[in-house]
Scaffold this motif. Structure first.
Motif, PDB file in Angstrom:
ATOM      1  N   GLU A 185       0.819  -1.210   0.000  1.00 39.88           N
ATOM      2  CA  GLU A 185       0.000   0.000   0.000  1.00 39.88           C
ATOM      3  C   GLU A 185       0.854   1.262   0.000  1.00 39.88           C
ATOM      4  O   GLU A 185       0.601   2.194  -0.754  1.00 39.88           O
ATOM      5  N   THR A 186       1.880   1.253   0.879  1.00 36.56           N
ATOM      6  CA  THR A 186       2.722   2.441   1.057  1.00 36.56           C
ATOM      7  C   THR A 186       4.066   2.242   0.379  1.00 36.56           C
ATOM      8  O   THR A 186       4.722   1.243   0.611  1.00 36.56           O
ATOM      9  N   PRO A 187       4.482   3.182  -0.468  1.00 34.42           N
ATOM     10  CA  PRO A 187       5.827   3.087  -1.032  1.00 34.42           C
ATOM     11  C   PRO A 187       6.880   3.254   0.073  1.00 34.42           C
ATOM     12  O   PRO A 187       6.768   4.161   0.894  1.00 34.42           O
ATOM     13  N   ILE A 188       7.848   2.361   0.083  1.00 35.71           N
ATOM     14  CA  ILE A 188       8.899   2.425   1.110  1.00 35.71           C
ATOM     15  C   ILE A 188      10.269   2.398   0.439  1.00 35.71           C
ATOM     16  O   ILE A 188      10.549   1.521  -0.376  1.00 35.71           O
ATOM     17  N   ILE A 189      11.102   3.376   0.780  1.00 33.66           N
ATOM     18  CA  ILE A 189      12.471   3.389   0.254  1.00 33.66           C
ATOM     19  C   ILE A 189      13.316   2.429   1.077  1.00 33.66           C
ATOM     20  O   ILE A 189      13.477   2.594   2.281  1.00 33.66           O
ATOM     21  N   LEU A 190      13.836   1.398   0.414  1.00 37.18           N
ATOM     22  CA  LEU A 190      14.648   0.401   1.118  1.00 37.18           C
ATOM     23  C   LEU A 190      16.135   0.747   1.071  1.00 37.18           C
ATOM     24  O   LEU A 190      16.897   0.323   1.915  1.00 37.18           O
ATOM     25  N   ARG A 191      16.517   1.493   0.042  1.00 37.69           N
ATOM     26  CA  ARG A 191      17.926   1.924  -0.057  1.00 37.69           C
ATOM     27  C   ARG A 191      17.946   3.292  -0.733  1.00 37.69           C
ATOM     28  O   ARG A 191      17.404   3.448  -1.825  1.00 37.69           O
ATOM     29  N   PRO A 192      18.544   4.305  -0.092  1.00 34.15           N
ATOM     30  CA  PRO A 192      18.586   5.628  -0.721  1.00 34.15           C
ATOM     31  C   PRO A 192      19.606   5.660  -1.849  1.00 34.15           C
ATOM     32  O   PRO A 192      20.539   4.864  -1.874  1.00 34.15           O
ATOM     33  N   GLY A 193      19.417   6.573  -2.792  1.00 30.49           N
ATOM     34  CA  GLY A 193      20.334   6.684  -3.928  1.00 30.49           C
ATOM     35  C   GLY A 193      20.214   8.048  -4.560  1.00 30.49           C
ATOM     36  O   GLY A 193      19.776   9.013  -3.921  1.00 30.49           O
ATOM     37  N   ALA A 194      20.550   8.134  -5.840  1.00 29.52           N
ATOM     38  CA  ALA A 194      20.538   9.418  -6.531  1.00 29.52           C
ATOM     39  C   ALA A 194      19.121   9.966  -6.684  1.00 29.52           C
ATOM     40  O   ALA A 194      18.913  11.180  -6.755  1.00 29.52           O
ATOM     41  N   ILE A 195      18.130   9.083  -6.792  1.00 28.42           N
ATOM     42  CA  ILE A 195      16.729   9.524  -6.744  1.00 28.42           C
ATOM     43  C   ILE A 195      16.383   9.621  -5.263  1.00 28.42           C
ATOM     44  O   ILE A 195      16.290   8.603  -4.566  1.00 28.42           O
ATOM     45  N   THR A 196      16.204  10.842  -4.774  1.00 29.31           N
ATOM     46  CA  THR A 196      16.077  11.048  -3.325  1.00 29.31           C
ATOM     47  C   THR A 196      14.646  10.836  -2.831  1.00 29.31           C
ATOM     48  O   THR A 196      13.693  10.797  -3.617  1.00 29.31           O
ATOM     49  N   GLN A 198      12.930  12.992  -1.366  1.00 31.80           N
ATOM     50  CA  GLN A 198      12.156  14.167  -1.757  1.00 31.80           C
ATOM     51  C   GLN A 198      11.638  14.052  -3.185  1.00 31.80           C
ATOM     52  O   GLN A 198      10.477  14.373  -3.467  1.00 31.80           O
ATOM     53  N   MET A 199      12.459  13.565  -4.077  1.00 28.35           N
ATOM     54  CA  MET A 199      12.036  13.397  -5.479  1.00 28.35           C
ATOM     55  C   MET A 199      10.891  12.386  -5.570  1.00 28.35           C
ATOM     56  O   MET A 199       9.930  12.574  -6.333  1.00 28.35           O
ATOM     57  N   LEU A 200      10.982  11.323  -4.787  1.00 31.95           N
ATOM     58  CA  LEU A 200       9.903  10.322  -4.796  1.00 31.95           C
ATOM     59  C   LEU A 200       8.641  10.879  -4.155  1.00 31.95           C
ATOM     60  O   LEU A 200       7.531  10.649  -4.650  1.00 31.95           O
ATOM     61  N   ALA A 201       8.805  11.626  -3.071  1.00 32.82           N
ATOM     62  CA  ALA A 201       7.642  12.234  -2.416  1.00 32.82           C
ATOM     63  C   ALA A 201       6.957  13.218  -3.357  1.00 32.82           C
ATOM     64  O   ALA A 201       5.729  13.281  -3.425  1.00 32.82           O
ATOM     65  N   ILE A 301      41.334   5.295   7.052  1.00 27.73           N
ATOM     66  CA  ILE A 301      40.671   6.285   6.200  1.00 27.73           C
ATOM     67  C   ILE A 301      39.809   7.188   7.083  1.00 27.73           C
ATOM     68  O   ILE A 301      38.996   6.696   7.866  1.00 27.73           O
ATOM     69  N   LEU A 302      40.028   8.501   6.968  1.00 25.24           N
ATOM     70  CA  LEU A 302      39.217   9.468   7.709  1.00 25.24           C
ATOM     71  C   LEU A 302      38.327  10.178   6.697  1.00 25.24           C
ATOM     72  O   LEU A 302      38.821  10.875   5.806  1.00 25.24           O
ATOM     73  N   CYS A 303      37.020   9.989   6.813  1.00 23.25           N
ATOM     74  CA  CYS A 303      36.111  10.518   5.793  1.00 23.25           C
ATOM     75  C   CYS A 303      35.224  11.617   6.373  1.00 23.25           C
ATOM     76  O   CYS A 303      34.701  11.486   7.480  1.00 23.25           O
ATOM     77  N   GLN A 304      35.064  12.655   5.619  1.00 18.59           N
ATOM     78  CA  GLN A 304      34.132  13.725   6.008  1.00 18.59           C
ATOM     79  C   GLN A 304      32.708  13.170   6.079  1.00 18.59           C
ATOM     80  O   GLN A 304      32.281  12.407   5.204  1.00 18.59           O
ATOM     81  N   ASP A 305      31.974  13.582   7.127  1.00 19.45           N
ATOM     82  CA  ASP A 305      30.542  13.282   7.203  1.00 19.45           C
ATOM     83  C   ASP A 305      29.804  14.446   6.539  1.00 19.45           C
ATOM     84  O   ASP A 305      29.924  15.592   6.984  1.00 19.45           O
ATOM     85  N   PHE A 306      29.071  14.157   5.461  1.00 21.13           N
ATOM     86  CA  PHE A 306      28.452  15.204   4.652  1.00 21.13           C
ATOM     87  C   PHE A 306      27.032  15.549   5.094  1.00 21.13           C
ATOM     88  O   PHE A 306      26.359  16.347   4.449  1.00 21.13           O
ATOM     89  N   GLY A 307      26.556  14.903   6.159  1.00 23.60           N
ATOM     90  CA  GLY A 307      25.194  15.170   6.601  1.00 23.60           C
ATOM     91  C   GLY A 307      24.169  14.450   5.746  1.00 23.60           C
ATOM     92  O   GLY A 307      24.525  13.644   4.880  1.00 23.60           O
ATOM     93  N   ASP A 308      22.894  14.756   5.956  1.00 23.52           N
ATOM     94  CA  ASP A 308      21.844  13.939   5.355  1.00 23.52           C
ATOM     95  C   ASP A 308      20.970  14.656   4.348  1.00 23.52           C
ATOM     96  O   ASP A 308      19.937  14.152   3.921  1.00 23.52           O
ATOM     97  N   GLU A 309      21.404  15.842   3.920  1.00 26.93           N
ATOM     98  CA  GLU A 309      20.603  16.614   2.982  1.00 26.93           C
ATOM     99  C   GLU A 309      20.713  16.042   1.561  1.00 26.93           C
ATOM    100  O   GLU A 309      21.816  15.862   1.040  1.00 26.93           O
ATOM    101  N   GLY A 310      19.575  15.759   0.917  1.00 28.56           N
ATOM    102  CA  GLY A 310      19.578  15.323  -0.490  1.00 28.56           C
ATOM    103  C   GLY A 310      20.438  14.086  -0.728  1.00 28.56           C
ATOM    104  O   GLY A 310      20.424  13.158   0.082  1.00 28.56           O
ATOM    105  N   MET A 316      26.136   9.173   2.568  1.00 22.50           N
ATOM    106  CA  MET A 316      26.457   8.837   3.958  1.00 22.50           C
ATOM    107  C   MET A 316      25.907   7.476   4.359  1.00 22.50           C
ATOM    108  O   MET A 316      26.474   6.800   5.210  1.00 22.50           O
ATOM    109  N   ASN A 317      24.812   7.043   3.729  1.00 23.44           N
ATOM    110  CA  ASN A 317      24.314   5.681   3.950  1.00 23.44           C
ATOM    111  C   ASN A 317      25.425   4.673   3.642  1.00 23.44           C
ATOM    112  O   ASN A 317      25.640   3.718   4.387  1.00 23.44           O
ATOM    113  N   ARG A 318      26.180   4.908   2.558  1.00 24.00           N
ATOM    114  CA  ARG A 318      27.281   4.003   2.195  1.00 24.00           C
ATOM    115  C   ARG A 318      28.487   4.207   3.108  1.00 24.00           C
ATOM    116  O   ARG A 318      29.106   3.255   3.561  1.00 24.00           O
TER     117      ARG A 318
END
Ligand code: TXA
Ligand code: MG
Length: 328
Positions: A185-196, A198-201, A301-310, A316-318
């Motif tokens: 019934e409800t669309p659920i994003i199981l893995r985020p990607g380039a299609i965000t 917000q784009m799906l909403a 490896i020290l990686c910048q955390d880019f936050g969760d916008e878009g 950051m999920n990866r």
């Protein structure tokens, strides 16, 4: 087995022949390279799991050349599924739909649903068209390692285990497709990607993101550690903290390396780093390649955390998985 890397007509002809024989072939898509086999042939599909060393309870995505090829693979396409397919296919998205009986258990790991993707990459489309069959494919890396965004990455992980890699250059998107479950019934994003999200909403009205513990594994892949480099990786939002950690590691005779945006590069001086770029799309395109390069020359490896916008959220999920949740 010798692994050939080919491109052009020669690659496509050999690829189609291998697929017909039930062999596996690595091919480029705009997201990451895939390791494909005839989705209608369970023995061929078994070879994918074997080459990757992947647990066979983790289902595969079925790739198609065109939209007409989707219908026979599914029992139903809901109105919402149709909207998503019209808007985002071909492209970096996978839709989960109720599967038809012709899709073997070997592909879906026995689930009642199937993941369908129609890539946009011209070489992927030529490959799929030439094969004339739906192609089951996960990312073309050894299970748990970093996903490949060049033919060379595939070669490093799978040489001697697969007959052919089709070289289509570096992937333009750089992380795996967005997966959206449209079987309920409800669309659920199981893995985020380039299609965000917000784009799906925007396309659907509302959409949920899968968060929290996996009780019933809707995307069984969520159970597994993924995307990991061979050395420890840590993330932080704080550039000064990254610099401190770097200097402390050097004092201990370690060989750290930073992965960060062009904005940070200006602040870190001569410390070793890979510049991921100045904007979200570039960072997304470069992240896996940088992780591949870094694990070869660094011990931390020290990686910048880019936050969760878009799409930074998708990156950051990866990165968080690669870090095993470890932060500075
Ligand atoms: O961009 C991509 O999606 C790349 C390229 C090659 O197309 N493929 C890819 O495949 O990333 P893989 O196997 O590395 O990731 C597929 C994910 C897995 O986590 C799997 O569990 C999930 O998709 N998946 C596949 N079929 C599913 C289904 N029926 N229900 C829920 N999750 C599914
Ligand atoms: Mg994968």
């Amino acid at each position: 087995m010798q692994t050939q890397i080919l491109s052009g007509e020669q690659a496509l002809t050999l690829a189609a022949e291998l697929i017909r024989e039930g062999q596996v072939v690595a091919f480029p898509t705009e997201t990451v390279y895939g390791l494909g086999a005839d989705a209608t042939n369970p023995q061929a599909v078994a070879r994918i799991y074997e080459a990757k060393g992947r647990p066979s309870d983790n289902p595969l995505i079925v790739h198609v050349a065109d939209k007409q090829s989707i219908r026979p693979l599914v029992r139903q396409i809901s109105e919402q599924a149709q909207i998503v397919m019209d808007r985002f296919m071909p492209g970096p998205i996978t839709v989960i739909l109720p599967r038809a009986a012709c899709v073997p258990d070997a592909v879906t790991a026995g689930l009642d649903t199937v993941g369908i993707r129609m890539p946009e990459h011209p070489v992927a489309r030529d490959f799929l068209r030439t094969c004339g069959k739906p192609i089951a494919a996960p990312s073309a890396n050894r299970s748990s390692h970093i996903s490949p965004t060049t033919a060379q990455h595939v070669y490093e992980d799978l040489q001697g285990r697969i007959p052919l890699i089709i070289d289509g250059g570096a992937c333009s998107v750089g992380i795996e497709s967005t997966i959206v479950d449209l079987s309920g019934e409800t669309p659920i994003i199981l893995r985020p990607g380039a299609i965000t999200e917000q784009m799906l909403a925007d396309a659907l009205g509302t959409v949920q993101t899968f968060r929290g513990k996996v009780v019933v594994a809707r995307a069984p892949g969520m159970k597994y550690k993924h995307y990991s480099p061979k050395c420890p990786m840590l993330s932080t939002t704080d550039c000064a903290r990254a610099i401190d950690a770097y200097d402390r590691l050097v004092e201990q005779d370690k060989h750290p390396l930073m992965l960060c945006s062009s904005q940070w590069v200006e602040r870190i001086g001569t410390r070793r780093h890979i510049d991921l770029g100045p904007d979200p799309q570039t960072v997304m395109r470069n992240i896996y390649g940088a992780m591949h390069a870094a694990e070869g020359i660094a011990d931390t490896i020290l990686c910048q955390d880019f936050g969760d916008e878009g799409v930074y959220g998708s990156v950051m999920n990866r990165v968080r998985k690669a870090c095993g949740g470890n932060t500075l």
